[in-house]
Design an enzyme around this catalytic site. Structure first.
Site, mmCIF file in Angstrom:
data_model
loop_
_atom_site.group_PDB
_atom_site.id
_atom_site.type_symbol
_atom_site.label_atom_id
_atom_site.label_comp_id
_atom_site.label_asym_id
_atom_site.label_seq_id
_atom_site.Cartn_x
_atom_site.Cartn_y
_atom_site.Cartn_z
ATOM 1 N N LYS A 1 0.802 -1.227 0.000
ATOM 2 C CA LYS A 1 0.000 0.000 0.000
ATOM 3 C C LYS A 1 0.833 1.275 0.000
ATOM 4 C CE LYS A 1 -3.873 -2.090 2.421
ATOM 5 N NZ LYS A 1 -3.226 -3.317 2.944
ATOM 6 N N LEU B 1 18.479 -23.055 2.714
ATOM 7 C CA LEU B 1 19.514 -24.085 2.527
ATOM 8 C C LEU B 1 20.509 -23.653 1.466
ATOM 9 C CD1 LEU B 1 17.441 -27.406 2.410
ATOM 10 C CD2 LEU B 1 18.752 -26.486 4.328
ATOM 11 N N ASP C 1 5.538 -25.218 -8.462
ATOM 12 C CA ASP C 1 6.549 -24.539 -7.667
ATOM 13 C C ASP C 1 7.875 -25.341 -7.680
ATOM 14 O OD1 ASP C 1 7.119 -22.380 -5.795
ATOM 15 O OD2 ASP C 1 7.432 -24.035 -4.376
ATOM 16 N N LYS D 1 11.785 -24.439 -9.284
ATOM 17 C CA LYS D 1 13.072 -24.583 -8.603
ATOM 18 C C LYS D 1 14.029 -25.440 -9.429
ATOM 19 C CE LYS D 1 10.810 -24.214 -4.143
ATOM 20 N NZ LYS D 1 10.216 -24.963 -3.038
#
Ligand code: ADP
Ligand code: ASP
Ligand code: MG
Length: 817
Positions: free
Chosen positions: A508, A614, A679, A683
């Protein structure tokens, strides 16, 4: 004998004059013979210059005259007993009337010669000297104001006259002999030619007056009292981290002041150097500061340079052409032409082929210099043996100075690395043959950034400031900011890094503070601002700040923000991001981003794109950089899916496990976003690209975990229903696994440039067998790690670990000095 010179700010206010009186009284109490030299009241020389210029245009603003008068009268009224005020006010009034008449004369003629200008600006020192003497008289006896124009003889070069030392020194000696019982208060800056016409010694020239008197009298010390703690490593107004220097050689002081360290006027060094008289720069406002001593020898410090200075309003003149090659006398003609017209060449560079000469001059001289050169070489230009004169404006010079430079290697490398990393374009370079100085010409708009970046690079015992602009204060963003707050003192103490959060935005609003947003109060800062977020505005504000060592952090999952990355890199700003979109969109975009970052010396850090905190992306990079070859990558990179299959055991149905996972916040609002494998695919795509493969999302083979019907369900509710209906499908897999004493894993494999992601059953011999909770695991099989792969394993999701990964990336960008 000591000479004490007090500059404009030291005599610019009632309080500063009180300090001056104290300093002088102390010397007198100790019976030290001293002579004072004083400047005009702060700002008055500028005001007089303006009045002279206005008058030459026929405009005379009486407000300016009033201001000049009032400045002095105000000090007199506050510093001198009422009963003693009249005589000095009358004396000054007479001088001011004379000034007014002169200005009227100039206004009537609309003409201002260099001679009249010198006369006008001499009023600054003439008035201040009378006033200060009167103030001193109240506590010191035998004060005698002296008009230096009666003693310092110069040539006719008005504005910057050359001193006849022989006559001047003898005059000064006589003056002092005749007034041995008096405290002489001498006007700085002004002198006269042999006809008695007033001349000046150049702006800042009161320092020079002090040195002349010091040399004439073989003084033991020349003290320059100013408003800062001596000569500092850089102008403290431009570089907040500048610190005071204990000592400097005359040469170093000369080089620093020549290139803009205004604290001392360059010619001051010459008379002092000839007689080896130390010059000490002291602070009127901090008299206990011992001062910076300028002397013959420069002490060896742990730094390769002593300081950095800068001059702005510089222009470059480039002269190119065949006539320059091997022609003796061309440069001689050029330089003497400019010298004859008193045009100062600040810096010269000549290409080794002798095909071009570049001159840096002050902007004010540009027009004259260009005309002179074009006239002088008009025949050569017509015959095309010289190209038309080129000019470049709005430039600045920064110079690093120090005698240690010649004993140290890698100094220029450090300078150019600091400039390059911050995207500062170098227009010209010059290194004095003495190796005491390297000067570079840059754009004026980059000056502050350049000075601070170079200061950080050379004075690396100081904390290096990293300017952070962070977008996104969701789960990861806010955790990151909190971690930053907790850790900032540690970083300052142990890693020499100071982190300043300069810009912050949520979905915002946005807020900026060049001095750093308080990290313990960032929520409040966002709440209080009324600046509505606009990404274009955010990025352009960040660019406008033009700060050194700048890092942009994208802590969002926005698909819009990555479209700004390229321009951010083009501005040499590094990016740290947990957002996967940029690296997993088209290969072309991925490739271009990497290239742009490299071209502009910026870093692109995205360790958290794969496996949260990681170390996966960096391990892959390190393996390849050290010459290893990636043979195969096997990975489980979805914490959510790991969790689900780790709990899909015994009586529990698949649908129930997914629900549990959702309730624990491990899944996206629609769990299919995780279970579809998209997803995970992103990766794997990033890893494959980083491993050197040109792959697109469409090339990845994903075997979905879910039957088609579940994927097509209209709503999340319907999805759960369809899971129940398909229970037999999942039950079959589970039973098969249990029967074979295996576990179910969703595994991504990269081999021969191909990526596949599918469900598999693995036995207890497989490294993926014992994966627990929502952990990620990755196996790198490489030429070196062939027999047993390199394994990275651990929690691959969660705000704390992801934020920690972002943090680690930020520290890694920053720790590169
Ligand atoms: P004065 O009126 O005492 O002659 P100046 O304004 O001429 O004082 O010089 C002092 C100023 O020089 C300081 O206020 C500072 O901003 C500026 N300066 C520029 N470079 C340096 C530097 N390297 N070290 C200290 N001061 C510097
Ligand atoms: N008043 C002169 C100037 O402002 C000389 C000086 O202050 O040294 O340049
Ligand atoms: Mg000065």
């Amino acid at each position: 004998m000591k000479i004490l010179k007090f500059g404009g700010t030291s005599v610019g206010s009632v309080n500063s004059l009180k300090a001056v009186v104290e300093i002088v009284k102390k010397e007198k109490e100790q019976n030290n013979p001293i002579i004072m030299v004083v400047s005009a009241v702060h700002g008055m020389t500028n005001l007089l210059t303006k009045m002279a210029k206005d008058a030459s245009l026929g405009e005379l603003d009486t407000n300016d005259l009033d201001l000049f008068q009032e400045k002095h009268f105000e000090i007199i009224r506050a510093s001198i007993d009422v009963k003693n005020q009249n005589p000095i006010i009358t004396k000054l009034k007479l001088l001011m009337n004379e000034l007014e008449e002169l200005l009227h004369g100039i206004a009537a003629l609309k003409e201002l010669s260099a001679q009249s200008k010198d006369l006008i600006i001499s009023f600054g020192e003439r008035c201040s000297t009378l006033m200060i003497s009167k103030i001193l008289e109240q506590s010191i006896s035998n004060v005698q104001p002296i008009d230096a124009s009666q003693y310092i003889l110069t040539d006719n070069h008005f504005g910057q006259a050359q001193v006849n030392e022989e006559v001047t020194f003898s005059n000064i000696r006589k003056l002092v002999e005749e007034n041995s019982d008096k405290l002489l208060v001498v006007t700085g800056f002004i002198a006269a030619n042999k006809d008695g016409r007033l001349t000046t010694l150049g702006r800042g020239g009161s320092d020079y007056t002090a040195a002349l008197i010091g040399a004439a009298l073989h003084a033991e010390e020349i003290q320059i009292w100013t408003d800062v703690d001596g000569m500092m490593t850089a102008d403290p107004r431009l570089v907040k981290k500048a610190f005071s220097l204990e000592n400097l050689s005359y040469t170093e002081a000369m080089e620093l002041s020549y290139f803009g360290a205004k604290v001392i006027y360059p010619p001051t060094m010459t008379p002092a150097f000839k007689l080896n008289i130390p010059i000490v720069i002291k602070n009127t406002f901090n008299p206990n500061f011992p001062g910076t001593k300028i002397q013959l020898e420069s002490s060896v410090t742990k730094f390769p340079i002593k300081g950095i200075s800068s001059v702005n309003e510089i222009s470059l003149i480039n002269i190119k052409g065949s006539d320059l090659v091997g022609k003796l006398g061309f440069s001689g003609r050029l330089f003497s032409l400019l010298a004859q017209h008193h045009i100062n060449i600040v810096l010269i560079t000549q290409s080794s082929s002798e095909h071009s000469i570049t001159l840096a001059i002050h902007h004010n001289d540009l027009e004259d210099a260009k005309h002179l050169i074009e006239n002088e070489f008009s025949l050569e230009i017509q015959a095309k043996r010289l190209e038309p004169v080129e000019v470049e404006q709005n430039l600045a010079i920064i110079a690093i100075v120090g005698e240690n430079m010649k004993r140290t290697t890698g100094v220029s490398g450090k300078l150019f690395y600091a400039l390059g990393r911050n995207g500062i374009n170098v227009r010209a370079i010059a290194q004095g043959s003495s190796e005491y100085n390297i000067s570079v010409v840059i754009n004026e708009k980059d000056l502050s950034k350049a000075l601070n970046a170079v200061h950080d690079a050379f004075f690396n015992h100081l904390n290096k400031t990293i300017h952070v602009f962070n977008v996104g204060v969701g789960n990861i963003g806010s955790t990151f900011l909190n971690q930053l707050e907790k850790q900032k003192d540690f970083l300052a103490e142990n890693n020499d890094i100071e982190i300043k959060l300069v810009g912050l935005a949520n979905s915002k609003k946005m807020v900026f503070d060049e001095n750093g947003i308080d990290l313990s109060n960032w929520k409040q800062a966002l709440k209080q601002t009324d600046r509505v977020v606009d990404l274009n505005d955010f990025i352009s504000t960040m660019k406008c700040f033009n700060l050194p060592n700048c890092v942009f952090i994208d802590n969002t999952a926005s698909s819009v923000l990555p479209s700004f990355y390229k321009q951010i890199f083009q501005h040499s700003i590094s990016i740290v991001t947990c957002n996967k979109i940029a690296n997993s969109s088209s290969y072309k975009d991925y490739f271009e981003l990497k290239q742009t970052a490299r071209q502009h010396g910026a870093k692109f850090m995205y360790e958290t794109n794969v496996g949260a905190g990681l170390p996966i992306v960096n391990v892959l990079k390190d393996l390849q950089m050290s010459g290893d070859k990636i043979v195969k990558i096997e990975a489980i990179l979805s914490g959510t899916i790991s969790y689900i299959f780790n709990h899909f055991k015994g009586e529990n149905s698949f649908g129930n496990v997914v629900k549990e996972a959702q309730e624990l916040g491990y899944t996206e609002p629609d769990p299919r976003d995780d279970l579809s494998g998209v997803d995970f695919m992103r990766k794997m795509l990033i890893l494959a690209r980083d491993a050197g493969h040109h792959v697109e999302a469409e090339d990845v083979e994903i075997a979905s975990i879910l039957p088609q019907k579940c994927l097509e369900a209209e709503s999340v509710e319907d999805f759960y229903k369809s899971l129940q209906e398909e229970d037999a499908y999942f039950e079959e897999i589970k039973q098969r696994a249990e029967k074979e004493q295996k576990v179910i894993r969703y595994i991504g494999i990269l081999e021969n440039g191909k990526i596949s992601i599918s469900l598999d059953l693995v036995n207890d011999q497989h490294p993926f067998y014992s994966l627990s909770g929502s952990d990620n695991i990755i196996l790198f099989t490489t030429e070196r790690y062939k027999e047993r792969p390199l394994v990275v394993k651990g929690p691959g999701a969660g705000a704390e670990v992801t934020a920690a990964g972002v943090f680690a990336d930020l520290v890694n960008v920053s720790s590169i000095k």
